[in-house]
Enzyme design. Structure first.
Site, mmCIF file in Angstrom:
data_model
loop_
_atom_site.group_PDB
_atom_site.id
_atom_site.type_symbol
_atom_site.label_atom_id
_atom_site.label_comp_id
_atom_site.label_asym_id
_atom_site.label_seq_id
_atom_site.Cartn_x
_atom_site.Cartn_y
_atom_site.Cartn_z
ATOM 1 N N SER A 141 114.247 25.781 74.069
ATOM 2 C CA SER A 141 113.027 25.076 74.463
ATOM 3 C C SER A 141 112.554 24.246 73.278
ATOM 4 O O SER A 141 112.948 24.502 72.130
ATOM 5 C CB SER A 141 111.940 26.101 74.844
ATOM 6 O OG SER A 141 110.674 25.496 74.970
ATOM 7 N N TYR A 154 107.327 33.865 73.551
ATOM 8 C CA TYR A 154 108.312 32.966 74.167
ATOM 9 C C TYR A 154 108.992 32.126 73.094
ATOM 10 O O TYR A 154 110.222 31.983 73.065
ATOM 11 C CB TYR A 154 107.592 32.086 75.182
ATOM 12 C CG TYR A 154 108.437 31.045 75.865
ATOM 13 C CD1 TYR A 154 109.177 31.353 77.008
ATOM 14 C CD2 TYR A 154 108.482 29.725 75.398
ATOM 15 C CE1 TYR A 154 109.940 30.391 77.654
ATOM 16 C CE2 TYR A 154 109.244 28.764 76.030
ATOM 17 C CZ TYR A 154 109.966 29.104 77.153
ATOM 18 O OH TYR A 154 110.725 28.147 77.794
#
Length: 250
Positions: A141, A154
């Site tokens: 990401s 995350y």
């Protein structure tokens, strides 16, 4: 054993995983859809089969090593091999600053996004090494490249995906394994829509920091993943490719 190539896709019931399943199916690749939602996974299977290739669904909670091993074993049982692995299953987390996370929330995000990904890599690599090689794409990401508030756990998991990608490329390139990662920016997937509903303030100016002034589309990510998985880029190995409209370039 099938003459066609075989791809395993985790989180294949929706979002990026589903988009990649569709795109690979158009290349004639057999698809193994892994997801915790049987309804979503079976829907992807049905749509993939309409594109003219074979697909199966395997239900799995990827945070449980035994269920990860089971989806790998089922793939080998059905198809005899694994040529491609899109290691993608993940959740976003609660959308709060790190100290406000509960221990349970931290464990859940790491269990799926990190442990689940590592379990998948271990068991899939065992098959690929035995069969002479393969291609892997891990979903990282932009939060795995730069710091972003309210996604701490995350982000930790996605930074880890960068590390494991580079390590595996170094360890197994000589055995015919190619491992890369992608780093999508905010992309219009069900996971992002759910996060937006829970944290609307975070999306008030969501496109402002993005030079292209829009969110990404799953189909755009699928083109990149397909390029990396289908053998068109054999000398690209151990890299992390941003696909974020220029977000991490500035």
């Amino acid at each position: 054993m099938s003459e066609r190539r075989v791809a395993v896709i985790t989180g294949g019931g929706s979002g990026l995983g589903q988009a990649v399943a569709f795109r690979l199916a158009k290349e004639g690749v057999h698809i193994v859809v892994v997801d915790i939602s049987e309804e979503a996974g079976q829907k992807t299977v049905h749509l993939v089969e309409e594109l003219g290739t074979r697909a199966i669904f395997v239900k799995a909670d990827v945070s449980k090593a035994e269920e990860v091993k089971a989806y790998v074993d089922k793939t080998v049982e059905e198809f005899g091999t694994i040529d491609m692995f899109y290691n993608n299953a993940g959740i976003s987390g609660p959308g709060v600053k790190f100290v406000d996370n509960t221990i349970e929330q931290i464990d859940m995000v790491l269990g799926i996004n990190l442990n689940g990904a590592l379990y998948g890599l271990k068991y899939v690599l065992e098959v690929m090494l035995a069969n002479g090689g393969g291609r892997i794409v891990n979903t990282s990401s932009t939060a795995g490249i730069v710091g972003q508030a309210t996604v701490g756990t995350y982000s930790a998991a996605k930074h880890a995906m960068v590390g494991i990608t580079k390590t595996l490329a170094a360890e197994y390139a000589a055995q015919g394994i190619v491992v890369n990662a992608i780093a999508p920016g905010t992309t219009e997937t069900p996971m992002v829509r759910e996060y937006k509903e829970k944290n609307p303030d975070a999306f008030v100016n969501a496109t402002e920091p993005i030079p292209q002034k829009r969110l990404g589309q799953p189909e755009e990510v699928a083109e990149l993943v397909t390029f990396l998985l289908t053998g068109n880029a054999p000398y690209i190995n151990g890299v992390v490719v941003p696909i974020d409209g220029g977000f991490t370039a500035i």
